[in-house]
Design an enzyme around this catalytic site. Sequence first.
Site, short mmCIF file in Angstrom:
data_model
loop_
_atom_site.label_atom_id
_atom_site.label_comp_id
_atom_site.label_asym_id
_atom_site.label_seq_id
_atom_site.Cartn_x
_atom_site.Cartn_y
_atom_site.Cartn_z
N HIS A 356 0.79 -1.24 0.00
CA HIS A 356 0.00 0.00 0.00
C HIS A 356 0.81 1.27 0.00
O HIS A 356 0.24 2.35 0.10
CB HIS A 356 -0.90 0.05 1.23
CG HIS A 356 -2.18 -0.69 1.06
ND1 HIS A 356 -3.30 -0.12 0.53
CD2 HIS A 356 -2.50 -1.97 1.34
CE1 HIS A 356 -4.27 -1.00 0.49
NE2 HIS A 356 -3.81 -2.15 0.98
N LYS A 544 -9.13 14.26 3.77
CA LYS A 544 -8.32 13.05 3.82
C LYS A 544 -7.43 13.17 5.05
O LYS A 544 -7.47 14.19 5.73
CB LYS A 544 -7.47 12.90 2.55
CG LYS A 544 -6.67 14.18 2.18
CD LYS A 544 -5.89 14.02 0.89
CE LYS A 544 -6.75 14.08 -0.34
NZ LYS A 544 -6.73 12.86 -1.12
N ARG A 545 -6.65 12.14 5.36
CA ARG A 545 -5.74 12.27 6.49
C ARG A 545 -4.79 13.44 6.27
O ARG A 545 -4.44 13.76 5.13
CB ARG A 545 -4.93 10.98 6.68
CG ARG A 545 -5.71 9.91 7.41
CD ARG A 545 -6.24 10.36 8.75
NE ARG A 545 -5.19 10.44 9.73
CZ ARG A 545 -4.80 9.44 10.52
NH1 ARG A 545 -5.43 8.29 10.47
NH2 ARG A 545 -3.83 9.60 11.38
N LYS A 550 0.33 14.78 1.32
CA LYS A 550 -0.99 15.11 0.76
C LYS A 550 -1.17 16.61 0.55
O LYS A 550 -2.12 17.06 -0.07
CB LYS A 550 -2.09 14.55 1.66
CG LYS A 550 -2.16 13.01 1.65
CD LYS A 550 -3.21 12.49 2.61
CE LYS A 550 -3.29 10.97 2.67
NZ LYS A 550 -4.08 10.36 1.58
N THR A 652 -8.40 6.82 -2.79
CA THR A 652 -9.75 6.37 -3.12
C THR A 652 -10.73 7.52 -2.95
O THR A 652 -11.81 7.51 -3.55
CB THR A 652 -10.19 5.19 -2.23
OG1 THR A 652 -9.93 5.53 -0.86
CG2 THR A 652 -9.47 3.91 -2.60
N LYS A 656 -14.26 8.72 -5.12
CA LYS A 656 -15.58 9.05 -4.56
C LYS A 656 -16.08 10.39 -5.10
O LYS A 656 -17.26 10.54 -5.45
CB LYS A 656 -15.51 9.14 -3.03
CG LYS A 656 -15.07 7.85 -2.34
CD LYS A 656 -14.75 8.12 -0.87
CE LYS A 656 -13.96 6.99 -0.25
NZ LYS A 656 -13.32 7.37 1.03
C1 LIG Z 1 -12.08 7.44 1.37
C2 LIG Z 1 -11.64 7.84 2.72
C3 LIG Z 1 -10.29 8.07 3.00
C4 LIG Z 1 -9.22 7.97 1.94
O1 LIG Z 1 -9.11 9.23 1.29
P1 LIG Z 1 -7.87 9.57 0.36
O2 LIG Z 1 -8.26 10.88 -0.22
O3 LIG Z 1 -7.79 8.49 -0.67
O4 LIG Z 1 -6.68 9.65 1.22
C5 LIG Z 1 -9.94 8.44 4.27
N1 LIG Z 1 -10.86 8.59 5.24
C6 LIG Z 1 -12.17 8.38 5.02
C7 LIG Z 1 -13.14 8.57 6.13
C8 LIG Z 1 -12.61 8.00 3.76
O5 LIG Z 1 -13.92 7.79 3.54
#
Ligand SMILES: *Cc1c(COP(=O)(O)O)cnc(C)c1O
Length: 814
Positions: A356, A544-545, A550, A652, A656
């Site tokens: 990952h 995101k985190r 990022k 991911t 979305k």
């Molecule tokens: C999808 C999701 C992530 C991953 O987000 P990235 O933008 O791919 O880092 C992290 N936290 C939550 C709650 C999510 O639904």
Amino acid sequence: MFNNKETFKQVFTEQLVSRLGKGLEEAAPEDVYKILGGMIREYVGRQWAAANRTYRDTAQKQVYYFSLEFLIGRLMGNNLLNLGVLDMVRSGLLELGWNLEEIEEQEPDAGLGNGGLGRLAACFLDSLASLSYAGHGCGIRYKYGLFEQKIIDGYQVELPDNWLQRGNVWEERRADKAVEVRFWGHVEIGMQEERTVFHTVDYERVLAVPYDVPVIGYGEGQVNTLRLWSAESATDLSRIRTANQHNSYYKFLEYNRSVESISEFLYPDDSAYEGKLLRLKQQYFLCSAGVQSILRTFDKLGLMYRELPEYVAIHINDTHPTLVIPELMRILVDDKGLGWDEAWDITSRTVSYTNHTLLSEALEKWPAGMVRELLPRVYRIIEEINKRFCSMLLDRYPGDQERISQLAIVESDQIRMANLAIVGSYHVNGVAALHTELLKTQVMKPQYELYPERFSNKTNGITHRRWLMHSNPGLSQLISEGIGTSWITDPVQLIQLQSLKTDSAFQQGIQRIKRSNKERLADYIAHKQGIQINPDSIFDVHVKRLHGYKRQLLNILRVIHAYNEIKDQPGADRVPRTVIFGAKAAPGYYLAKSIIKLINVVADVVNHDSEVNDKLQVLFLENYSVSLAEKIIPAADVSEQISTAGKEASGTGNMKFMMNGALTIGTLDGANVEMFELLGRDNMFLFGLELADVLEYYRTGAYVARERYAQDSRIARVLDQLISSGPFCCHELEFGQILQSLLDHNDEFFVLEDFSSYVATQADIDDVYLNARAWTEKSIINIAHSGHFSSDNTIHRYASDIWDIASVKVSMNR
Ligand SMILES: *Cc1c(COP(=O)(O)O)cnc(C)c1O
């Protein structure tokens, strides 16, 4: 009880009385949640049993997906959706005086994950069940999930996430399926009929008790199992490791506390490796309990162990569960009496592994001494695997000491889990095309050269059932009105939307739905934060985190720049923007936490400046989680996917947003690359360094962040504002560290390098947004191509290329 509305209402009302002793008028929303959840649990019970029976009777190959994280979020809405009774229940509850959305809010998020990795595991479970594959989750039932984030005075404060406090309606405790996991002790070597045998003595026993959660597939799909293990003390006190029986009671309490700590909390760490003993205990606890339970099920088939790979696939989500490899070896050799070679053949044909990350700080390495003490027998097995592997390497690469030491599993008193995972498995996959390429050519180059046939790419995916159908019902309905409903079971069919991209009625529908989702989010924010945001502005979302790579920092720096532009020319026309952040920082990641503080300081200034706040608003939404993501993403116009090229394995979140019609501003990183291949330059806003540029900078060392500061007056002005003059002042100590990371430590993530192209690309976004038809067309094109990223596609590929399984027809109708 869910066959028609009247029966549903009747059963619901009866259960309210019989189980809670309450009439309709006395029931609180939480009571309604409990009763409805219990009804769903009961309703799926027969299908769950039927699936298990079918799997057993037909000896189906089972996939076990091992993950230290399952970020599943809430289950009520998705379970109702997948059972096909959502609308009926909503309408039935309404007639009884309840709003389903309010009831869903009663459910605590199951936050048993940090971010993308854990969420992927949850999407995969949904796809496995919906596509009728026999695939189950195997994880830990943490008493506390990822911390709950509060923002106090602009700072992140972490509170415990006590998600089980009011019980969990979905889980079933299976005390009869408990197994024993052993820690510590000493290995004794003996002989038995000419064979060396190993016994561990003086070990500490821990009881692993499974809690099973039904994973309900959509439509014709079936009910699989997410098995979450909880650590309990063994009650047979005589076997507890206590030399001194006098104070055995206190010893017991001590032991009990240490046992319970194993499944007490999820480590709040993303993209960083923690070498903590308790974490190692968690990993082995999961691996040992999981493997024992798999073999117990397999034993009932009455087959030979050498047939195990035809009946069982064990998949490990990153290296965290790599100990399944030595643990399976241990059981086959020590308990089942197989020879080493046969056991190794079985093990390495059963396990497969997903990598990952590309960040070296995330690669797990355990100190050999720690493993030797905590898991003495497992340690010897790892040593033996390493010994045999290295002697094979010596034959193969005579004299190439450098290559051999790169490949070795144990090196400098460290156990490298990725190396162990590759050697002990039959397949390794990366999570996006670019990521897999980087694994093959950089990070795992020697492994790839040794085992080229083991590597493949499996780009991540998301379940459209949660991320479109459940979170954006308006859009789902509009899509079905436009192209029919085939996309629901075959999301690639969303591509049919291409024929409607310029259709003005359809475009208006898209605009209307986005507008209403934006209003809904605005209401939520007004309610939560007391700030009224403008639904006519561009909703520009970065959730995101929080992590250096990022680049939330890049985003907030351009926000400060936008603020400066507005202040310089207060009268100038500007497309209004609302920049929305949501992110949790690991509690020990100080730089990340000061970026949160900076975002909040900027938000405070911007939102209270009447010269600015009709053109720019900034929000930090606290406690980013699955349920919050479901509220935010359908309302986004712009999706921020701006990681430094080569750092984000897949992402991911990007998928979305695309599925919900947001346009992406992003770098060519992770799965953004594949989005770009589908969408082209016209339907995505690309900017910044590409991977080749980054690698070139690494090679030459030619990047000097201070030059960007010296050459670009906009950058100099923004950075100066962080520590001295201007509206964000008085935080000298606060933001000094941020400045240091950019200027003194030469800006590891190329924030200043990409600043200029990022700002220019944001201006392009404004231009396109002014043309509503053009914008909406791009939005539709994004939705149309998003089916490509459905986790159903991803799971089909895992099933055929890695696990070699087919869909199963369960013999029972709903
Ligand atoms: C999808 C999701 C992530 C991953 O987000 P990235 O933008 O791919 O880092 C992290 N936290 C939550 C709650 C999510 O639904």
